[in-house]
Write an enzyme that holds these catalytic residues in place. Sequence first.
Site, mmCIF file in Angstrom:
data_model
loop_
_atom_site.group_PDB
_atom_site.id
_atom_site.type_symbol
_atom_site.label_atom_id
_atom_site.label_comp_id
_atom_site.label_asym_id
_atom_site.label_seq_id
_atom_site.Cartn_x
_atom_site.Cartn_y
_atom_site.Cartn_z
ATOM 1 N N HIS A 54 8.517 2.339 18.374
ATOM 2 C CA HIS A 54 7.352 2.782 17.593
ATOM 3 C C HIS A 54 7.485 4.266 17.197
ATOM 4 C CE1 HIS A 54 2.862 1.726 16.842
ATOM 5 N NE2 HIS A 54 3.325 2.522 15.892
ATOM 6 N N GLU A 102 3.269 -4.631 22.938
ATOM 7 C CA GLU A 102 3.712 -3.261 23.139
ATOM 8 C C GLU A 102 3.066 -2.631 24.376
ATOM 9 O OE1 GLU A 102 3.880 -1.648 19.227
ATOM 10 O OE2 GLU A 102 3.905 0.379 19.996
ATOM 11 N N GLY A 158 0.848 -1.189 0.000
ATOM 12 C CA GLY A 158 0.000 0.000 0.000
ATOM 13 C C GLY A 158 0.882 1.236 0.000
ATOM 14 N N ALA A 189 8.427 5.157 13.838
ATOM 15 C CA ALA A 189 8.622 5.226 12.378
ATOM 16 C C ALA A 189 8.007 6.476 11.746
ATOM 17 C CB ALA A 189 8.075 3.972 11.710
ATOM 18 N N ARG A 219 2.315 -3.496 12.543
ATOM 19 C CA ARG A 219 1.805 -3.663 13.893
ATOM 20 C C ARG A 219 2.407 -4.941 14.464
ATOM 21 N NH1 ARG A 219 0.821 0.890 13.947
ATOM 22 N NH2 ARG A 219 -1.158 1.983 14.210
HETATM 23 P P1 NAD Z 1 -2.369 0.981 3.241
HETATM 24 O O1 NAD Z 1 -3.800 0.691 3.530
HETATM 25 O O2 NAD Z 1 -2.018 2.004 2.213
HETATM 26 O O3 NAD Z 1 -1.612 -0.385 2.827
HETATM 27 C C1 NAD Z 1 -1.881 -1.636 3.413
HETATM 28 C C2 NAD Z 1 -1.810 -2.679 2.301
HETATM 29 O O4 NAD Z 1 -1.950 -3.980 2.881
HETATM 30 C C3 NAD Z 1 -2.942 -2.523 1.265
HETATM 31 O O5 NAD Z 1 -2.403 -2.456 -0.035
HETATM 32 C C4 NAD Z 1 -3.804 -3.773 1.481
HETATM 33 O O6 NAD Z 1 -4.421 -4.239 0.290
HETATM 34 C C5 NAD Z 1 -2.761 -4.760 2.004
HETATM 35 N N1 NAD Z 1 -3.339 -5.900 2.729
HETATM 36 C C6 NAD Z 1 -4.356 -5.913 3.602
HETATM 37 N N2 NAD Z 1 -4.563 -7.165 4.052
HETATM 38 C C7 NAD Z 1 -3.626 -7.947 3.457
HETATM 39 C C8 NAD Z 1 -3.315 -9.336 3.524
HETATM 40 N N3 NAD Z 1 -4.005 -10.179 4.294
HETATM 41 N N4 NAD Z 1 -2.282 -9.799 2.774
HETATM 42 C C9 NAD Z 1 -1.576 -8.965 1.976
HETATM 43 N N5 NAD Z 1 -1.834 -7.636 1.867
HETATM 44 C C10 NAD Z 1 -2.844 -7.149 2.595
HETATM 45 O O7 NAD Z 1 -1.724 1.339 4.661
HETATM 46 P P2 NAD Z 1 -0.348 2.098 4.920
HETATM 47 O O8 NAD Z 1 -0.588 3.567 5.015
HETATM 48 O O9 NAD Z 1 0.678 1.598 3.982
HETATM 49 O O10 NAD Z 1 -0.035 1.584 6.403
HETATM 50 C C11 NAD Z 1 0.173 0.216 6.669
HETATM 51 C C12 NAD Z 1 0.191 -0.024 8.167
HETATM 52 O O11 NAD Z 1 1.374 0.544 8.716
HETATM 53 C C13 NAD Z 1 -0.935 0.670 8.943
HETATM 54 O O12 NAD Z 1 -2.123 -0.108 8.946
HETATM 55 C C14 NAD Z 1 -0.362 0.830 10.320
HETATM 56 O O13 NAD Z 1 -0.759 -0.239 11.151
HETATM 57 C C15 NAD Z 1 1.144 0.800 10.100
HETATM 58 N N6 NAD Z 1 1.799 2.070 10.442
HETATM 59 C C16 NAD Z 1 2.794 2.058 11.363
HETATM 60 C C17 NAD Z 1 3.450 3.241 11.691
HETATM 61 C C18 NAD Z 1 4.571 3.245 12.708
HETATM 62 O O14 NAD Z 1 4.788 4.273 13.332
HETATM 63 N N7 NAD Z 1 5.304 2.161 12.877
HETATM 64 C C19 NAD Z 1 3.077 4.448 11.084
HETATM 65 C C20 NAD Z 1 2.062 4.438 10.137
HETATM 66 C C21 NAD Z 1 1.422 3.229 9.820
#
Ligand code: NAD
Length: 322
Positions: free
Chosen positions: A287, A269, A156, A289, A240
């Site tokens: 955490h 966490e 994504g 990022a 996560r």
């Molecule tokens: P996004 O929705 O743009 O991308 C997620 C992707 O995962 C999508 O393309 C979706 O189709 C795919 N997906 C969903 N279920 C799936 C599965 N079972 N198998 C394969 N692919 C699957 O989200 P994003 O903006 O890229 O963020 C992703 C995640 O990163 C967030 O949900 C959040 O939990 C995490 N995040 C963490 C931090 C941090 O500080 N560490 C910061 C921002 C986001």
Amino acid sequence: MKIYITRQIPEPALKILRDRGYEVTVGDGIRPPTKKEIIKALRKKQYDGVITLLTDPIDGDVFDAVPSAKIFANYAVGYNNIDVKEATKRGITVTNTAGNFSHTVGEHTIALLLSLASNVVRGDRFTRAGKYRGWDPMLFIGTDLPGKTFGIIGAGRIGASAAKMAHRGFGMKVMYTDIVQNEELENECGARRVNTIEELLKESDAVSLHVPLLDSTHHLINEKRLSLMKRTAYLINTSRGQVIDEKALVKALKEDQIAGAALDVYEFEPKITRGLARLQNVVLTPHIASSTVEARSEMSKIVAENVISLLEKGVALNKVNN
Ligand code: NAD
């Protein structure tokens, strides 16, 4: 309008809301509040909206405490801390802060990859401990990145951003698996989509997780799947914590089934799974990022815009309810 924010967040949201005449109350805790504490705070006023953090457990009991609230705006991209189904049932809008800062998390992902491949953190620990006795041709031999395969699970916004940096910056080949196709990534980086996680794990030199936490992604990386990875491969998680079975990860790292892991998020966490912190082949960040001035300010603006748009125009930006 009355807004409650469960804990201090960067200034932009507070300024934007107060400049529009909103009454903003901010929880004064330093540590994450418990559900009980959130409920107690919300019962004090008839809030129109609530801004929550990813550490806040939000469910029906919390919604009951503030029936006047029309929106729960999460200050995070992930929203697995909120019972969205229950919110939808009650007509409450839930929003996240997905926006123009995916590259920030992408950059942290690359920082973690480089930390592992170039032994940055390990070398730092060693040097600080006074163990450096002079140049040694055998000391901390890492891995080059060009030509190696970067395997993205969940291509994504963030996954694609990290993949582009790995490809353009370091000449890595990109492979990905996702439930939807990312044509742009395929066109820009020659990324190859594979149908199964198993295939990706077998072929990648570094595997990076970017799926949201859902029932379908809980323990997506387990003992069996870890055993498919190359012994020379790295695992990176900025999504996560619960996406990985961390007990299985500790075992795989101890037994050198994989070369290393870098984590920004943790299954329990803020607790760190037993044994993880003692291992030398891991890099652990708390955490952070998305923690840059630019990204956190952007998130703060987005969260305020979500609240204002819903309360004033009835239009939900960044809505995550179905
Ligand atoms: P996004 O929705 O743009 O991308 C997620 C992707 O995962 C999508 O393309 C979706 O189709 C795919 N997906 C969903 N279920 C799936 C599965 N079972 N198998 C394969 N692919 C699957 O989200 P994003 O903006 O890229 O963020 C992703 C995640 O990163 C967030 O949900 C959040 O939990 C995490 N995040 C963490 C931090 C941090 O500080 N560490 C910061 C921002 C986001």
